[in-house]
Design a protein around this motif. Sequence first.
Motif, short mmCIF file in Angstrom:
data_model
loop_
_atom_site.label_atom_id
_atom_site.label_comp_id
_atom_site.label_asym_id
_atom_site.label_seq_id
_atom_site.Cartn_x
_atom_site.Cartn_y
_atom_site.Cartn_z
N TRP A 1 -10.34 0.76 9.57
CA TRP A 1 -10.26 -0.20 8.48
C TRP A 1 -8.83 -0.32 7.94
CZ3 TRP A 1 -14.81 -2.64 8.04
CH2 TRP A 1 -14.92 -3.62 7.06
N LEU A 2 -7.94 0.57 8.34
CA LEU A 2 -6.63 0.65 7.69
C LEU A 2 -5.82 -0.65 7.77
CD1 LEU A 2 -4.52 3.71 7.25
CD2 LEU A 2 -3.33 1.69 8.09
N PRO A 3 -5.79 -1.36 8.91
CA PRO A 3 -5.02 -2.62 8.94
C PRO A 3 -5.55 -3.67 7.96
CG PRO A 3 -5.50 -1.86 11.17
CD PRO A 3 -6.33 -1.03 10.24
N ARG A 4 -6.80 -3.51 7.52
CA ARG A 4 -7.39 -4.48 6.59
C ARG A 4 -7.12 -4.14 5.13
NH1 ARG A 4 -13.29 -4.92 9.50
NH2 ARG A 4 -12.64 -3.00 10.51
N LEU A 5 -6.44 -3.00 4.89
CA LEU A 5 -6.05 -2.70 3.51
C LEU A 5 -5.16 -3.82 2.98
CD1 LEU A 5 -5.14 1.12 3.42
CD2 LEU A 5 -7.03 -0.03 2.27
N ALA B 1 -0.62 0.44 -6.92
CA ALA B 1 -0.95 0.66 -8.34
C ALA B 1 -2.13 1.60 -8.50
CB ALA B 1 -1.24 -0.69 -9.01
N LEU B 2 -3.11 1.50 -7.59
CA LEU B 2 -4.29 2.36 -7.65
C LEU B 2 -3.96 3.79 -7.26
CD1 LEU B 2 -7.33 2.67 -8.07
CD2 LEU B 2 -7.69 1.74 -5.78
N ILE B 3 -3.21 3.96 -6.17
CA ILE B 3 -2.82 5.31 -5.74
C ILE B 3 -1.92 5.97 -6.80
CG2 ILE B 3 -1.54 6.64 -4.02
CD1 ILE B 3 -4.21 5.71 -2.98
N ASP B 4 -1.08 5.19 -7.46
CA ASP B 4 -0.23 5.74 -8.53
C ASP B 4 -1.08 6.39 -9.62
OD1 ASP B 4 2.10 4.97 -7.31
OD2 ASP B 4 2.44 3.20 -8.58
N LEU C 1 -4.13 19.15 5.98
CA LEU C 1 -3.43 17.97 5.50
C LEU C 1 -4.35 16.76 5.56
CD1 LEU C 1 0.14 18.24 7.11
CD2 LEU C 1 -0.38 18.22 4.66
N GLY C 2 -4.51 16.10 4.43
CA GLY C 2 -5.23 14.83 4.38
C GLY C 2 -4.37 13.81 3.67
N TYR C 3 -4.73 12.52 3.82
CA TYR C 3 -3.98 11.50 3.10
C TYR C 3 -4.90 10.34 2.72
CZ TYR C 3 -3.30 9.56 7.89
OH TYR C 3 -3.46 9.10 9.18
N GLN D 1 0.84 -1.19 0.00
CA GLN D 1 0.00 0.00 0.00
C GLN D 1 0.88 1.24 0.00
OE1 GLN D 1 -3.58 -0.82 0.28
NE2 GLN D 1 -2.58 -2.78 -0.09
N ARG D 2 0.35 2.38 -0.50
CA ARG D 2 1.04 3.66 -0.37
C ARG D 2 0.01 4.73 -0.09
NH1 ARG D 2 2.08 7.14 -5.81
NH2 ARG D 2 2.12 8.69 -4.16
N LEU D 3 0.49 5.91 0.23
CA LEU D 3 -0.43 7.02 0.48
C LEU D 3 -0.04 8.23 -0.35
CD1 LEU D 3 1.07 9.25 2.52
CD2 LEU D 3 0.50 7.55 4.25
N MET D 4 -1.04 9.08 -0.61
CA MET D 4 -0.81 10.36 -1.26
C MET D 4 -1.41 11.44 -0.38
SD MET D 4 -3.64 10.31 -4.38
CE MET D 4 -3.61 12.08 -4.74
#
Length: 359
Positions: A203-207, A237-240, A229-231, A82-85
Amino acid sequence: MGTERLKQTLRQDVQGMHAYAIQPSAGFIKLDAMENPFVLPPELQHALGERLGRAAINRYPAQRVADLAAALTAHVQLPAGQRLMLGNGSDELIDLLAVACDVPGATILAPVPGFVMYAMSAQLRGLNFVGVTLTADFQLDEAAMLAAIEQHRPAITYIAYPNNPTANLFDDAVIEKIVAAIGKQNGLVVFDEAYQPFSARTWLPRLGAHDHVLVLRTLSKFGLAGVRLGYLCGPTALIDEIDKVRPPYNVSVLNAEAGLFALEHAGEYARQAALLKEERTRLMAALSDVPGVQVFPSEANMVLVRVPDSKRTFEGMKQRGVLVKHVAGLHPLLQNCLRLTVGAPEENIVMIRALKESL
């Protein structure tokens, strides 16, 4: 600007819509916008000021923003793959999701009453919006949600977790069915966890369990509402792909520096969140003892209450110097409801007294 020019140059739907309402708050105890009421201790204020003074405001902010993304990735323990933007608040990320998913005929779906920006972003970006009414106790209507998903095949389905303005967490068993149904339709599910610092579940640990699920968060409720600030977290691949529509310098170097500073002092913000959760418990208990006041469950830093006459109570509280949010007009389910932000202990004492005197 002339009326005719306005009519000819501005979109008709924009001319007919209402701007996001922000109440004037000068002189009031401000408990209408779910803000953290605590300022930094003086020594941290001084340290932050010196740090911002050293920021390279003559340069574009690329490196410090990358540093903040890396620090947030570690702070939230983002699962592998996973990654964040980053966004200028989660509001911008809601808009960027609409931009990225604006294929012909696309729909955004969300339970209502809910956060108004889901519908507003859909309208402004040319997508359809479908609101599915919650049950009378503000839970997801499983049958109605699944039927709407089947009918509209939404590109994006928002699940606010917990919900705004109702403050509750939805039933996970129902959510799992919705996530599965959206997956079969090739849509995205976005869990909006704006109030995560005060919530019992995330829900984040279930990503990673699903390749179509994203988690949206903000640092506003962490204690940085003024920093913007939000993330958005999800499969790399989806965040990209979504990141391609982000303006290249959407987060300023001052915002990034303040965010990094806050993460380095996360213990102070965790202490504040713990105190606010204790205050929420006390506030709900005190209001539950007031005849005529119905208090709804909360997993956020706000409490929804129903009173006999919300307009009278809202105006009475305002006359007594306390500003809360009158949400009764947002949806029929919210009839005679007020949304109260959980404030500092002394603010909550004044708010409870003002509410009692204004019934």
